[in-house]
Design an enzyme around this catalytic site. Structure first.
Site, mmCIF file in Angstrom:
data_model
loop_
_atom_site.group_PDB
_atom_site.id
_atom_site.type_symbol
_atom_site.label_atom_id
_atom_site.label_comp_id
_atom_site.label_asym_id
_atom_site.label_seq_id
_atom_site.Cartn_x
_atom_site.Cartn_y
_atom_site.Cartn_z
ATOM 1 N N GLU A 215 0.808 -1.148 -0.072
ATOM 2 C CA GLU A 215 -0.126 0.096 -0.117
ATOM 3 C C GLU A 215 0.970 1.402 -0.116
ATOM 4 O OE1 GLU A 215 -3.385 -0.194 2.509
ATOM 5 O OE2 GLU A 215 -3.347 1.906 2.682
ATOM 6 N N ASN A 258 -3.067 -1.711 7.827
ATOM 7 C CA ASN A 258 -4.464 -2.191 7.616
ATOM 8 C C ASN A 258 -4.316 -3.686 7.623
ATOM 9 O OD1 ASN A 258 -5.526 0.645 7.234
ATOM 10 N ND2 ASN A 258 -4.818 0.563 5.256
ATOM 11 N N GLU A 339 -10.465 4.920 9.423
ATOM 12 C CA GLU A 339 -10.602 4.466 8.212
ATOM 13 C C GLU A 339 -11.253 2.977 8.077
ATOM 14 O OE1 GLU A 339 -7.297 7.003 5.958
ATOM 15 O OE2 GLU A 339 -6.456 5.108 6.327
ATOM 16 N N ARG A 372 -1.393 3.591 17.263
ATOM 17 C CA ARG A 372 -1.347 4.842 16.495
ATOM 18 C C ARG A 372 -2.406 5.847 16.613
ATOM 19 N NH1 ARG A 372 -2.274 3.917 10.594
ATOM 20 N NH2 ARG A 372 -0.453 5.073 10.004
ATOM 21 N N ASP A 413 -2.185 14.285 7.079
ATOM 22 C CA ASP A 413 -1.891 13.006 6.579
ATOM 23 C C ASP A 413 -0.659 13.223 5.631
ATOM 24 O OD1 ASP A 413 -1.672 10.336 5.816
ATOM 25 O OD2 ASP A 413 -3.675 10.431 4.533
ATOM 26 N N GLU A 435 5.935 9.192 13.618
ATOM 27 C CA GLU A 435 5.670 8.535 12.540
ATOM 28 C C GLU A 435 5.594 9.317 11.072
ATOM 29 O OE1 GLU A 435 2.262 5.698 11.977
ATOM 30 O OE2 GLU A 435 2.022 6.434 10.224
ATOM 31 N N GLU A 441 3.972 9.229 -0.850
ATOM 32 C CA GLU A 441 2.588 9.035 -1.143
ATOM 33 C C GLU A 441 2.009 10.289 -1.770
ATOM 34 O OE1 GLU A 441 0.084 7.773 2.146
ATOM 35 O OE2 GLU A 441 -1.766 7.970 1.022
ATOM 36 N N HIS A 569 -4.000 18.723 0.718
ATOM 37 C CA HIS A 569 -4.865 17.711 0.219
ATOM 38 C C HIS A 569 -5.755 17.815 -1.303
ATOM 39 C CE1 HIS A 569 -6.700 13.751 0.847
ATOM 40 N NE2 HIS A 569 -6.081 13.694 2.111
ATOM 41 N N TRP A 591 -13.048 14.215 2.118
ATOM 42 C CA TRP A 591 -12.563 13.229 1.023
ATOM 43 C C TRP A 591 -12.493 14.254 -0.181
ATOM 44 C CZ3 TRP A 591 -14.992 7.822 0.924
ATOM 45 C CH2 TRP A 591 -14.473 7.200 2.207
HETATM 46 C C1 BDP Z 1 -3.189 7.312 4.547
HETATM 47 C C2 BDP Z 1 -2.809 6.364 3.278
HETATM 48 C C3 BDP Z 1 -3.527 5.069 3.703
HETATM 49 C C4 BDP Z 1 -3.073 4.555 5.036
HETATM 50 C C5 BDP Z 1 -3.401 5.635 6.140
HETATM 51 C C6 BDP Z 1 -2.788 5.115 7.401
HETATM 52 O O1 BDP Z 1 -3.508 6.846 2.247
HETATM 53 O O2 BDP Z 1 -3.209 4.311 2.515
HETATM 54 O O3 BDP Z 1 -3.824 3.355 5.283
HETATM 55 O O4 BDP Z 1 -2.721 6.777 5.738
HETATM 56 O O5 BDP Z 1 -1.855 5.755 7.770
HETATM 57 O O6 BDP Z 1 -2.123 8.246 4.145
HETATM 58 O O7 BDP Z 1 -3.258 4.185 8.080
#
Ligand code: BDP
Length: 750
Positions: A215, A258, A339, A372, A413, A435, A441, A569, A591
């Site tokens: 991912e 995840n 999420e 987290r 993020d 973190e 990404e 974003h 989103w």
């Molecule tokens: C976001 C990502 C997603 C991750 C999430 C996370 O888009 O893929 O699962 O963070 O940190 O940046 O858990």
């Protein structure tokens, strides 16, 4: 010739190593070479050939490229033979690294002795494994379990270069440091280096799924071939461990946050144990991401409620089973109630209830929980940037002593630029772990040259003011601000099975910088870049200078051409690849891009002051005042915290609208400059790597231009204002950019 602690003054231009330098070395040394030496030279040649012929990036910063002949001769003279124990796997790893490194750089394999030797020598060891080191015990006392000492010592008429530590792993780290000094041309005269890590857990988080998909990974499939494990231990796993150990990284979370509960099943634990066996000699512990609902999925329980005795027992049994296979297992990383992931809140319990249950299961074995704070739920109303703070700050002091709260560097993020996360400094009774994201990404994936050192540095040096001035994020993370012994820092890994490991040559620098800063969060991103370039390309100042210059401005350039002045974003829907400032509608406001930039005919920006979402109120008062005050907020964060009219006056006197458009253009022009600098290095860099970087810079340039054009077209449709003088109109109408589709953008979540 030697500049203490720095780069060499007169280093010959880089050359194809096999063709010029080595024969020269042989000729010069011929008279002195006994048969035995000749054999060692041959061995060294073979070792170097393996690396030097394959300039495909696989060797990372551990290429150990041959040094210029006179430099190599000088180092050979200074170091002498090597005395190094070989009783344990870590001791053997240290010997192998030295052998490999010195053979490559100096053209001759060093002579190795496992014990006493009379002449000048390079001595490795701990008080237990070497008598010279045993006499240094006092000097080692404060080094801790992973620290080391590099020292030039005159002992009974001999000159000894000593790599000493209290543990084998400290010695291995010291060996990597010494090799770095040699590769970067540092002087060994008066060598006296004391190092110990400032942070205890220095961890890579792999977002790798069991099916091999990574991912947000841009470097091919997962490194872990779960199918052939545990029987086949790909030599690449060892190289991965070597690379990490060379930086002091001491932990690896193998699977995605995840998480799939299967990772905790007996079959997969055998595979994890095999990787742990490979990593152990290099000081790396394995960790697993734990799916909170695993007791239901694997154990057949009806609930995963953390206060339910059967659930607690299930986790205790699971921990026992893991430690039977992996006695030094590090612990669990958990993403819960974020999420869509399961978590304690599903049962009306708190994050602390969930984390503590797992902590209790791991505690008898010495394991830790990295829980987290990235929580992101559509059920929680309000500004997304404020959610983690709201959920966690009240839990300060409620966690077990073996729990670290793992907080992303910023409140949203991993955006190209964010303010530091307001939780840093706000939970004095809870150890907070940083973190960072190494995989890019939101920063152009693997094809954009974006060196993240300056981003990490900016965050670590940010002053939370939690206990007055100087309360930096680095001091929260290293535990000194609030007196925590348990400390940690994690980087979301950017490695995959691709030959370059990181998807591009330059993305290796981000792995490297993360590791070096994890060891010492106060190091400078520029110094780290200099070391990386010297080891990865060449110590020639004519190479190091221009490349470091490219790298150091590259992150700001990406901010400029993607999301300048605090925007964030703005990616197109469904992927994080290209621009989509127009994205609206859909199931959730947060989103969409319009949620974040809030642009209309009158102005732009997210009001997070007291008159808006009051996210500023989550910072210490001194910081809140600065961020909340339009006249004091750093302009780089202007639109993160403020909604302002298009004609808002910037400190330059220009309007916001003009400044915004100019920033976009500035980002594109920076990429053009990087292209020119890189082109000028063509004769100094091996052709395979030069070609690939040049091609990736072309991609970056086209995409920077695309970001700029699409964003300018969109924001102009909002502001209705003319472009500032000298800024070209986007070549296409806005509808063209809105219509672009990229269904298979790499790294998409699945
Ligand atoms: C976001 C990502 C997603 C991750 C999430 C996370 O888009 O893929 O699962 O963070 O940190 O940046 O858990």
């Amino acid at each position: 010739m030697w500049v203490p602690g720095g780069m060499m003054e007169h280093v010959a231009l880089p050359r194809p190593p096999m063709r010029r330098m080595l024969p020269l070395t042989l000729r010069r040394g011929e008279r002195r070479l006994s048969r035995r030496w000749a054999g060692r030279v041959l061995l060294a040649l073979l070792a170097v050939a393996g690396v030097a012929h394959a300039e495909d990036g696989y060797a990372l910063w551990l290429r150990h490229a041959p040094l210029e002949a006179s430099v190599a001769t000088s180092y050979r003279g200074q170091l002498g033979d090597v005395v190094a124990p070989d009783a344990t796997a870590t001791q053997r790893a240290a010997r192998e690294e030295l052998q490999r490194g010195l053979s490559g750089m100096l053209g001759v394999a060093p002579r190795l002795h496992s014990n006493a030797f009379d002449g000048d020598a390079l001595v490795l060891g701990t008080p237990d494994s070497n008598p010279v080191v045993a006499e240094m015990e006092g000097a080692l006392a404060s080094l801790g379990g992973e620290g080391y000492l590099l020292q030039r010592r005159h002992v009974g008429g001999r000159v000894l270069t000593v790599v000493a530590a209290r543990s084998d792993i400290g010695v291995l780290y010291g060996v990597f440091h010494l090799l770095r000094l040699v590769q970067t041309g540092a002087s060994l005269d008066g060598l006296d280096v004391r190092e110990s890590p400032r942070v205890q857990h220095r961890v890579l988080d792999h977002w790798d799924n069991l099916d091999g998909y990574v991912e947000r990974g841009y470097a091919g499939a997962s490194l872990w071939d779960w199918h052939t494990l545990p029987d086949w231990k790909d030599p690449r796993y060892t190289d991965y461990a070597r690379a990490n150990a060379s930086l002091g990284i001491n932990g690896s979370v193998l699977n995605n946050v995840n998480a799939d509960a299967l990772s905790l099943s007996p079959m997969y634990l055998e595979k994890t144990a095999a990787l742990a066996d490979v990593f152990r000699p290099y000081g790396i512990r394995v960790y697993l991401s734990a799916r909170f609902s695993a007791p239901m999925e694997l154990g057949g329980l009806a609930t995963a409620d953390p206060l339910e005795p059967a659930v607690r027992q299930w986790w205790r049994d699971k921990a026992d089973a893991i430690y039977r296979r992996v006695p030094d297992f590090g612990g669990f990383l958990v993403k819960a109630n974020s999420e869509g992931q399961p978590g304690p809140q599903d049962y009306g319990r708190s994050h602390a209830d969930g984390a503590n249950m797992l902590a209790d299961a791991l505690a008898p074995h010495g394991g830790i929980v990295m829980w987290r704070a990235f929580v992101y739920s559509h059920e929680a109303p309000g500004d997304r940037a404020t959610q983690a703070y709201r959920e966690f700050v009240g839990l300060d002091g409620a966690f077990r002593p073996n729990v670290l709260l793992q907080v992303k560097n910023g409140p949203i993020d991993f955006q190209p630029r964010e303010p530091f996360h307001p939780l840093f400094g706000a939970m004095p009774r809870t150890p907070l772990m940083m973190e960072f994201q190494i995989t890019k990404e939101y920063l152009g994936f693997a094809t954009h040259l974006v060196y993240l050192g300056p981003l990490y540095e900016e965050v670590l040096r940010a002053d939370t003011r939690a206990r007055g001035p100087g309360s930096t994020v680095a001091r929260v993370v290293d535990g000194t601000l609030h007196g925590h012994a348990l400390t940690g820092i994690a980087g979301v890994a950017n490695v995959g099975a691709g030959r370059t490991w990181s998807g591009s040559h330059f993305d290796q620098a981000n792995w490297y910088a993360f590791g070096r800063l994890a060891w010492n969060p106060d190091q400078s991103a520029a110094d780290i870049a200099r070391d990386w370039v010297a080891m990865t390309f060449s110590p020639d100042p004519a190479v190091v200078g221009p490349i470091v210059a490219m790298m150091m401005g590259s992150r700001q350039a990406a901010v400029d051409y993607m999301t300048p002045l605090g925007l964030h974003h703005l990616m197109a829907r469904g992927h994080h690849y290209g621009p989509g400032p127009w994205v609206d509608g859909g199931p959730r406001a947060d989103w969409t891009s319009i949620y974040y930039h809030r642009a209309d005919r009158d102005g732009i920006g997210f009001d997070r002051t007291a008159s808006g979402s009051n996210a500023v109120g989550q910072y210490a008062p001194a910081v809140a005042r600065e961020f909340g005050d339009l006249s004091r907020v750093p302009e780089d964060l202007l639109l993160w915290f403020h909604h302002v009219p298009w004609d808002h006056r910037m400190r330059s006197g220009d309007t916001l609208w003009n400044a915004l458009v100019q920033r976009y253009g500035r980002g594109v022009r920076y990429v053009e400059r990087m292209q020119r600098s890189w082109d000028a290095l063509e004769d100094r860099i091996d052709a395979p790597r030069h070609r690939q970087v040049a091609a990736f810079l072309r991609i970056q340039h086209d995409e920077a231009q695309w970001w700029r054009d699409a964003s300018v077209a969109y924001f102009q449709s909002m502001s209705g204002l003319p472009l500032p003088a000298g800024e070209a109109a986007p070549p296409h109408p806005l509808a063209y950019y809105e219509g672009l589709r990229f269904p298979y953008a790499p790294g998409d979540g699945r």
